[in-house]
Enzyme design. Sequence first.
Site, PDB file in Angstrom:
ATOM      1  N   LYS A  96       0.853  -1.196   0.000  1.00  0.00           N
ATOM      2  CA  LYS A  96       0.000   0.000   0.000  1.00  0.00           C
ATOM      3  C   LYS A  96       0.891   1.249   0.000  1.00  0.00           C
ATOM      4  O   LYS A  96       1.464   1.631   1.017  1.00  0.00           O
ATOM      5  CB  LYS A  96      -0.923   0.046   1.224  1.00  0.00           C
ATOM      6  N   GLU A 113       9.849   2.235  10.374  1.00  0.00           N
ATOM      7  CA  GLU A 113      10.808   3.303  10.085  1.00  0.00           C
ATOM      8  C   GLU A 113      10.051   4.605  10.186  1.00  0.00           C
ATOM      9  O   GLU A 113       9.223   4.910   9.338  1.00  0.00           O
ATOM     10  CB  GLU A 113      11.383   3.091   8.671  1.00  0.00           C
ATOM     11  N   CYS A 142      13.633  11.437   5.659  1.00  0.00           N
ATOM     12  CA  CYS A 142      13.586  11.016   7.066  1.00  0.00           C
ATOM     13  C   CYS A 142      14.920  11.246   7.756  1.00  0.00           C
ATOM     14  O   CYS A 142      14.970  11.502   8.947  1.00  0.00           O
ATOM     15  CB  CYS A 142      13.146   9.566   7.184  1.00  0.00           C
ATOM     16  N   GLU A 158       9.963  16.717  14.109  1.00  0.00           N
ATOM     17  CA  GLU A 158      10.248  16.822  12.677  1.00  0.00           C
ATOM     18  C   GLU A 158       9.340  17.877  12.046  1.00  0.00           C
ATOM     19  O   GLU A 158       8.157  17.919  12.368  1.00  0.00           O
ATOM     20  CB  GLU A 158       9.859  15.507  11.979  1.00  0.00           C
TER      21      GLU A 158
HETATM   22  P1  NDP Z   1       1.718   8.706   7.460  1.00  0.00           P
HETATM   23  O1  NDP Z   1       2.345   7.955   8.558  1.00  0.00           O
HETATM   24  O2  NDP Z   1       0.364   9.262   7.681  1.00  0.00           O
HETATM   25  O3  NDP Z   1       1.638   7.832   6.117  1.00  0.00           O
HETATM   26  C1  NDP Z   1       2.564   6.835   5.733  1.00  0.00           C
HETATM   27  C2  NDP Z   1       1.805   5.681   5.085  1.00  0.00           C
HETATM   28  O4  NDP Z   1       0.934   5.091   6.055  1.00  0.00           O
HETATM   29  C3  NDP Z   1       0.920   6.112   3.929  1.00  0.00           C
HETATM   30  O5  NDP Z   1       0.864   5.078   2.961  1.00  0.00           O
HETATM   31  C4  NDP Z   1      -0.413   6.276   4.605  1.00  0.00           C
HETATM   32  O6  NDP Z   1      -1.492   6.206   3.702  1.00  0.00           O
HETATM   33  C5  NDP Z   1      -0.407   5.093   5.543  1.00  0.00           C
HETATM   34  N1  NDP Z   1      -1.330   5.177   6.652  1.00  0.00           N
HETATM   35  C6  NDP Z   1      -1.830   6.286   7.251  1.00  0.00           C
HETATM   36  N2  NDP Z   1      -2.662   5.931   8.252  1.00  0.00           N
HETATM   37  C7  NDP Z   1      -2.693   4.579   8.288  1.00  0.00           C
HETATM   38  C8  NDP Z   1      -3.368   3.608   9.088  1.00  0.00           C
HETATM   39  N3  NDP Z   1      -4.187   3.971  10.079  1.00  0.00           N
HETATM   40  N4  NDP Z   1      -3.173   2.314   8.841  1.00  0.00           N
HETATM   41  C9  NDP Z   1      -2.341   1.916   7.849  1.00  0.00           C
HETATM   42  N5  NDP Z   1      -1.699   2.778   7.038  1.00  0.00           N
HETATM   43  C10 NDP Z   1      -1.849   4.097   7.267  1.00  0.00           C
HETATM   44  O7  NDP Z   1       2.699   9.810   7.050  1.00  0.00           O
HETATM   45  P2  NDP Z   1       2.314  11.114   6.303  1.00  0.00           P
HETATM   46  O8  NDP Z   1       2.410  10.767   4.874  1.00  0.00           O
HETATM   47  O9  NDP Z   1       1.063  11.770   6.733  1.00  0.00           O
HETATM   48  O10 NDP Z   1       3.459  12.019   6.851  1.00  0.00           O
HETATM   49  C11 NDP Z   1       3.382  12.438   8.211  1.00  0.00           C
HETATM   50  C12 NDP Z   1       4.738  12.475   8.785  1.00  0.00           C
HETATM   51  O11 NDP Z   1       5.374  11.205   8.656  1.00  0.00           O
HETATM   52  C13 NDP Z   1       5.679  13.397   8.071  1.00  0.00           C
HETATM   53  O12 NDP Z   1       5.507  14.714   8.412  1.00  0.00           O
HETATM   54  C14 NDP Z   1       6.991  12.848   8.522  1.00  0.00           C
HETATM   55  O13 NDP Z   1       7.277  13.300   9.800  1.00  0.00           O
HETATM   56  C15 NDP Z   1       6.755  11.365   8.576  1.00  0.00           C
HETATM   57  N6  NDP Z   1       7.243  10.675   7.408  1.00  0.00           N
HETATM   58  C16 NDP Z   1       8.358   9.924   7.563  1.00  0.00           C
HETATM   59  C17 NDP Z   1       8.868   9.267   6.492  1.00  0.00           C
HETATM   60  C18 NDP Z   1      10.069   8.446   6.630  1.00  0.00           C
HETATM   61  O14 NDP Z   1      10.743   8.201   5.639  1.00  0.00           O
HETATM   62  N7  NDP Z   1      10.362   7.958   7.802  1.00  0.00           N
HETATM   63  C19 NDP Z   1       8.273   9.364   5.178  1.00  0.00           C
HETATM   64  C20 NDP Z   1       7.065  10.141   5.122  1.00  0.00           C
HETATM   65  C21 NDP Z   1       6.591  10.758   6.218  1.00  0.00           C
HETATM   66  P3  NDP Z   1      -2.083   7.511   2.979  1.00  0.00           P
HETATM   67  O15 NDP Z   1      -0.974   8.513   2.864  1.00  0.00           O
HETATM   68  O16 NDP Z   1      -2.508   6.979   1.669  1.00  0.00           O
HETATM   69  O17 NDP Z   1      -3.209   7.978   3.830  1.00  0.00           O
END
Ligand code: NDP
Length: 496
Positions: free
Chosen positions: A174, A249, A283, A384
């Site tokens: 996903k 992660e 990240c 962050e």
């Molecule tokens: P999220 O944690 O919301 O999203 C990451 C993934 O998880 C997406 O595919 C999202 O789907 C999915 N997701 C969201 N909610 C659920 C759930 N309840 N159950 C299962 N899957 C879920 O990150 P964001 O994209 O909103 O970013 C928020 C913060 O995350 C950023 O500001 C940053 O701090 C951090 N981040 C860290 C990253 C890293 O590399 N470690 C990368 C990206 C973000 P969908 O987006 O389709 O809703």
Amino acid sequence: MVATLFIDGVWKAASDGAVHDVFSPHDQRVVAQVSQASQSDVLDAIDAARTSFDSGAFTSWSFKERSALVAKIADLIERDSESIAQKESADTGKRIVEAQYDVADVVATFRHFAALGAKEHDRRVDVGLENVTSRIVHEPLGVASLIGPWNYPLLQIAWKVAPALVAGCSFIVKPSELTPQSAIALMGLIEEAGTPKGVANLILGPGSVVGNSLISDPRIDLVSFTGGLTTGRTIMHAAAQTIKKLALELGGKNPHIIFADANLDAAIDNSVTAAFLHSGQVCSAGTRLIVEKSIHGQVVDEIVRRAGQIKLGGPDDLLAESGPLISQAHLEGVTSYVNKAIAEGANLLIGGTRSTDPAHANGWYFLPTVLDDCLGSMHCVQEESFGPVMTVEVFETEAQAISIGNDTNFGLSGGVWSGDSAKAERVAKALRHGTIWVNDFGPYRPQAEWGGYKQSGIGRELGEHGLGEYLEIKHIWTNNVPSRSGWFSDPGHGGA
Ligand code: NDP
């Protein structure tokens, strides 16, 4: 009809026909329309993955056979790399050249795991008994949910898919709803390479709609997730009900320490890259600058000068050096983060707002931002922003630099610059972060493990451990000369 879900070896539209527009962060154009899975599609995908795994159709392949499959997928990605990079660039808004680097890294990831899988995994254990053969064997862990973020959409998925395939797991991918196109392309190549049906499945849609079953269904054995801390906590909570294995992660707030005896020209240049590459949506971004007090003015002045020169632009802007933020919501989040930092006492030296360049009027562009006079107690130092925002703190002693560098709940990565190699080594060892760069910041290779201490996550991706996350370890003890255990007395026993 839009049919971009891949379930049990078949491309499908959502069962309720729902579709979802993907917008360019550069100008809000619709760049793709994809299916948006319903709850019943998610359950079908889990069913397909579970059935394929339990059938043994893929688990019966040897490691070498699965490694050959993964090597073939690497070749196919390389063949299609330009069109995949175009899709990645359109979804994320990043420059095409950055997307091309990312796809090359994806190919390298698949090749790393293909090579790793071809090695011998099992081992004999010397238990000190001539009649016993004791072996440690590695088996596929089961069915995995592989959930990725939007910043490096295909690369983060590749870090999960490649080892899952080598291990023999079945899985449901996903990607973020914001950046689905490259995952769709990858799934097509996994199919083309000859992966048995049901092993690889693709679900598209927002986490709030499709996520819950992927993290809580009892038929899922492992959740591998890259994304935010809040979602990570939700996943741990949901996974607890059936004790799923977790690989998380969750990002970082990464210290970047510069001592006065460093090569300052290189340190400053790398500081600018570390903080502002991909507009800070990394990240491991080095957004927390920790600089020795005696060189603070010199270093910060130069960083501000360099930050002011960074050219922002969209995928096709050949002169651009960095792109937009991913969405309006993210732009608003970064804006309020900076405003809160100023209210807490941080000194805004440059940036702090969205770009006012008319060429960026329809995009989510935020100016490279430097906040000076920061303290560990401030929100902007601890949280962050995931945007192009650098905070600056000062230190006077080595012990202070280490203490400030470790003053965070995160522990993903960090950097240290010094001309004194013994000092740099001491600091590198003392920092509680999963990757430390000495006189450098940012490079990684798939051969080396990647992951976080503390709240940056659980487990490791890449390296050898990155494959281990998808394997169960079984001990098989074989007595080649069966005999009675003789533990309990047996007075009536007259001999066999
Ligand atoms: P999220 O944690 O919301 O999203 C990451 C993934 O998880 C997406 O595919 C999202 O789907 C999915 N997701 C969201 N909610 C659920 C759930 N309840 N159950 C299962 N899957 C879920 O990150 P964001 O994209 O909103 O970013 C928020 C913060 O995350 C950023 O500001 C940053 O701090 C951090 N981040 C860290 C990253 C890293 O590399 N470690 C990368 C990206 C973000 P969908 O987006 O389709 O809703």
